[in-house]
Design an enzyme around this catalytic site. Structure first.
Site, PDB file in Angstrom:
ATOM      1  N   CYS A  74       0.866  -1.182   0.000  1.00  0.00           N
ATOM      2  CA  CYS A  74       0.000   0.000   0.000  1.00  0.00           C
ATOM      3  C   CYS A  74       0.902   1.231   0.000  1.00  0.00           C
ATOM      4  O   CYS A  74       1.642   1.458   0.953  1.00  0.00           O
ATOM      5  CB  CYS A  74      -0.901  -0.010   1.228  1.00  0.00           C
ATOM      6  SG  CYS A  74      -1.928   1.452   1.402  1.00  0.00           S
ATOM      7  N   CYS A 197      -5.352   6.122  -3.760  1.00  0.00           N
ATOM      8  CA  CYS A 197      -4.622   4.846  -3.698  1.00  0.00           C
ATOM      9  C   CYS A 197      -3.213   5.106  -4.218  1.00  0.00           C
ATOM     10  O   CYS A 197      -3.031   5.496  -5.377  1.00  0.00           O
ATOM     11  CB  CYS A 197      -5.325   3.785  -4.533  1.00  0.00           C
ATOM     12  SG  CYS A 197      -4.399   2.233  -4.662  1.00  0.00           S
TER      13      CYS A 197
END
Length: 258
Positions: A74, A197
């Protein structure tokens, strides 16, 4: 047991972060992680991150999606844990840490965290999609009028299409306008659109460069949650020295009993 936590966000992508250098948090308890991340009954977050000691590097990052299961890299979470480690005094303005996809460098410059991402060596085209892995698997689709586009429905449709069923995929919709790349992302594991994101904007920037919609190797990106930038080097469609840059903000801290 009472556990202290810290809530961070990176351009709207939010995380519960726990200092687990004593290895006291049960990372196998996916029900607990999922309940903590649930916005209606828990703290609420796109994911949970543990900071742990590492024998060779400054620390190790363990990332869990909001469904409770450990996931791939991530990018915004990586930037947030760097800010967290700095606030703890674990690191200074530069660091090298271990994540699930390998070793990452990062540096803190004023209010921004700049994170080096994994190299991208393989980019595929399938119909109107660009497929690549930036630490997590992504597909990128160019669309018109991105802010009226039904990201939830179209993203879920692509996410669950037969070609992605084995491992799943994150779905990014992009539009280039006003000298900036605009990106919206449907994330697997969250199973919804997130405000930003990190690995997704990296995938979007590299895809647009690969398909020659963008010539620059420094790209400003607008997400619903804020602005980020991506820079890289390119040699025969192999992308390296990739850096994701943007702010990472502490929202609040607290504790929960489990």
């Amino acid at each position: 047991m009472n556990i202290n936590f810290y809530k961070y966000h990176g351009s709207g992508n939010d995380f519960i972060i726990i200092d687990d250098r004593n290895n006291t948090f049960d990372s196998s308890n996916f029900n607990l992680i999922a309940s903590l991340c649930k916005r209606s009954i828990g703290i609420g977050a796109d994911g949970l991150i543990l900071l742990r000691n590492h024998r060779k590097y400054d620390f190790e990052m363990l990332y869990f999606n909001s469904n409770g299961y450990e996931s791939t890299m991530c990018g915004n979470g990586g930037r947030c844990i760097v800010a967290f480690a700095n606030n703890l005094g674990v690191i200074g303005s530069n660091t090298v840490f271990k994540a699930i996809d390998g070793v990452h460098k990062a540096k803190i410059i004023k209010h921004n965290i700049t994170l080096q991402m994994t190299d991208v060596l393989d980019i595929k085209k399938k119909n109107d999609l660009c497929l690549l892995n930036t630490g997590s698997p992504h597909c990128v689709k160019l669309v018109d009028d991105i802010y009226s586009y039904d990201v939830l429905e179209k993203g879920r449709e692509l996410r669950n299409s037969p070609i992605f069923l084995k491992h799943g995929v994150n779905v990014n919709f992009v539009e280039f306008k006003s000298d900036m790349l605009h990106v919206r992302t449907y994330e697997r594991g969250v199973e919804a659109e997130t405000l930003s994101c990190g690995t997704g904007v990296v995938a979007a920037a590299i895809s647009m460069h690969h398909m020659k919609f963008i010539k620059s190797n420094f790209i400003n990106i607008k997400t619903i949650g804020g602005e980020l930038s991506v820079s890289f080097e390119n040699n025969n469609d192999c992308y390296n020295n990739i850096w994701l840059c943007g702010p990472a903000t502490l929202v609040y801290s607290g504790n929960f009993k489990c």
